[in-house]
Design a protein around this motif. Structure first.
Motif, PDB file in Angstrom:
ATOM      1  N   ASP A  48     -31.915  -0.830 -17.091  1.00  0.00           N
ATOM      2  CA  ASP A  48     -33.277  -0.082 -16.936  1.00  0.00           C
ATOM      3  C   ASP A  48     -33.167   0.991 -15.782  1.00  0.00           C
ATOM      4  OD1 ASP A  48     -35.978   0.157 -16.952  1.00  0.00           O
ATOM      5  OD2 ASP A  48     -36.279  -1.046 -15.060  1.00  0.00           O
ATOM      6  N   SER A  49     -32.375   0.457 -14.554  1.00  0.00           N
ATOM      7  CA  SER A  49     -32.078   1.324 -13.450  1.00  0.00           C
ATOM      8  C   SER A  49     -30.775   1.044 -12.858  1.00  0.00           C
ATOM      9  CB  SER A  49     -32.953   1.130 -12.262  1.00  0.00           C
ATOM     10  OG  SER A  49     -34.167   1.128 -12.448  1.00  0.00           O
ATOM     11  N   LYS A  69     -27.268  -2.905 -10.582  1.00  0.00           N
ATOM     12  CA  LYS A  69     -27.923  -2.435 -12.066  1.00  0.00           C
ATOM     13  C   LYS A  69     -29.128  -3.335 -12.099  1.00  0.00           C
ATOM     14  CE  LYS A  69     -23.874  -0.300 -14.245  1.00  0.00           C
ATOM     15  NZ  LYS A  69     -22.936  -0.432 -15.361  1.00  0.00           N
ATOM     16  N   ARG A  70     -30.349  -2.909 -12.704  1.00  0.00           N
ATOM     17  CA  ARG A  70     -31.383  -3.634 -13.079  1.00  0.00           C
ATOM     18  C   ARG A  70     -31.463  -3.537 -14.564  1.00  0.00           C
ATOM     19  NH1 ARG A  70     -37.016  -2.247 -10.822  1.00  0.00           N
ATOM     20  NH2 ARG A  70     -36.885  -0.711 -12.643  1.00  0.00           N
ATOM     21  N   TYR A  71     -31.450  -4.723 -15.309  1.00  0.00           N
ATOM     22  CA  TYR A  71     -31.635  -4.614 -16.785  1.00  0.00           C
ATOM     23  C   TYR A  71     -32.889  -4.816 -17.129  1.00  0.00           C
ATOM     24  CZ  TYR A  71     -26.436  -4.784 -16.818  1.00  0.00           C
ATOM     25  OH  TYR A  71     -25.206  -4.716 -16.418  1.00  0.00           O
ATOM     26  N   GLY A 126     -34.896  -8.040 -16.675  1.00  0.00           N
ATOM     27  CA  GLY A 126     -35.206  -8.484 -15.345  1.00  0.00           C
ATOM     28  C   GLY A 126     -33.900  -8.752 -14.759  1.00  0.00           C
ATOM     29  N   ARG A 127     -32.796  -9.044 -15.222  1.00  0.00           N
ATOM     30  CA  ARG A 127     -31.627  -9.574 -14.234  1.00  0.00           C
ATOM     31  C   ARG A 127     -31.332  -8.256 -13.560  1.00  0.00           C
ATOM     32  NH1 ARG A 127     -26.918  -9.414 -17.224  1.00  0.00           N
ATOM     33  NH2 ARG A 127     -27.881  -8.189 -18.680  1.00  0.00           N
ATOM     34  N   ILE A 128     -30.358  -8.500 -12.493  1.00  0.00           N
ATOM     35  CA  ILE A 128     -29.881  -7.609 -11.452  1.00  0.00           C
ATOM     36  C   ILE A 128     -28.437  -8.034 -11.353  1.00  0.00           C
ATOM     37  CG2 ILE A 128     -29.833  -7.111  -9.114  1.00  0.00           C
ATOM     38  CD1 ILE A 128     -32.942  -7.297  -8.981  1.00  0.00           C
ATOM     39  N   ARG A 144     -25.167  -7.433  -9.020  1.00  0.00           N
ATOM     40  CA  ARG A 144     -24.700  -6.682  -8.022  1.00  0.00           C
ATOM     41  C   ARG A 144     -23.387  -6.337  -8.046  1.00  0.00           C
ATOM     42  NH1 ARG A 144     -28.866 -10.191  -6.618  1.00  0.00           N
ATOM     43  NH2 ARG A 144     -30.122  -9.580  -5.252  1.00  0.00           N
ATOM     44  N   CYS A 190     -29.773  -6.877  -0.747  1.00  0.00           N
ATOM     45  CA  CYS A 190     -29.658  -6.827  -1.813  1.00  0.00           C
ATOM     46  C   CYS A 190     -28.359  -6.601  -2.611  1.00  0.00           C
ATOM     47  CB  CYS A 190     -30.514  -5.653  -2.535  1.00  0.00           C
ATOM     48  SG  CYS A 190     -30.046  -3.871  -2.070  1.00  0.00           S
TER      49      CYS A 190
END
Length: 123
Positions: A15-16, A23-25, A28-30, A32, A95
């Motif tokens: 996603d980002s 990275k953000r999927y 909703g997972r992130i 690091r 983060c």
């Protein structure tokens, strides 16, 4: 089977992308990406530039915990008196990285040794 493949594609879709940090999927997972080795706390100050370190858990449910850095000369000088406290918030903005990672552990150790005061580094 085709529907399952689409599900996997959506789950893995970014996603980002904040590389090299995270990275953000779309699910909703992130992830690091930036990691340096973790350093264990050591209560023996002779092994750590004259600074004893200890991890304290404030909240088991959220894993909020600081690492305490106490230089031996500050402990001896303080006796029963109060002495200065520095609260250090690591540059990873909670983060990326960790208060327990090598980068911030070494910095907080150096700060405690140089300033001769207690340093609290929040995880």
């Amino acid at each position: 089977m085709h529907a399952n493949k689409n599900f996997v594609d959506v789950v893995a879709e970014v996603d980002s992308d904040f590389s090299p940090f995270l990275k953000r999927y779309k699910d909703g997972r992130i992830e690091r990406l930036l990691r340096s080795p973790l350093v264990e706390a050591a209560e023996n100050p002779t092994a750590n530039r004259g600074v004893a370190t200890r991890d304290v858990v404030i909240d088991h449910g959220t894993s909020v915990s600081p690492r305490l850095f106490l230089p031996s000369r500050a402990a001896m000088a303080a006796g029963s008196r109060r002495f200065l406290l520095i609260v250090y918030i690591h540059g990873g903005s909670f983060c990326t990285e960790s208060a327990f990672c090598q980068t911030y552990h070494h910095y907080a150790t150096s700060l405690a040794a140089s300033a001769g005061t207690l340093v609290v580094s929040m995880e």
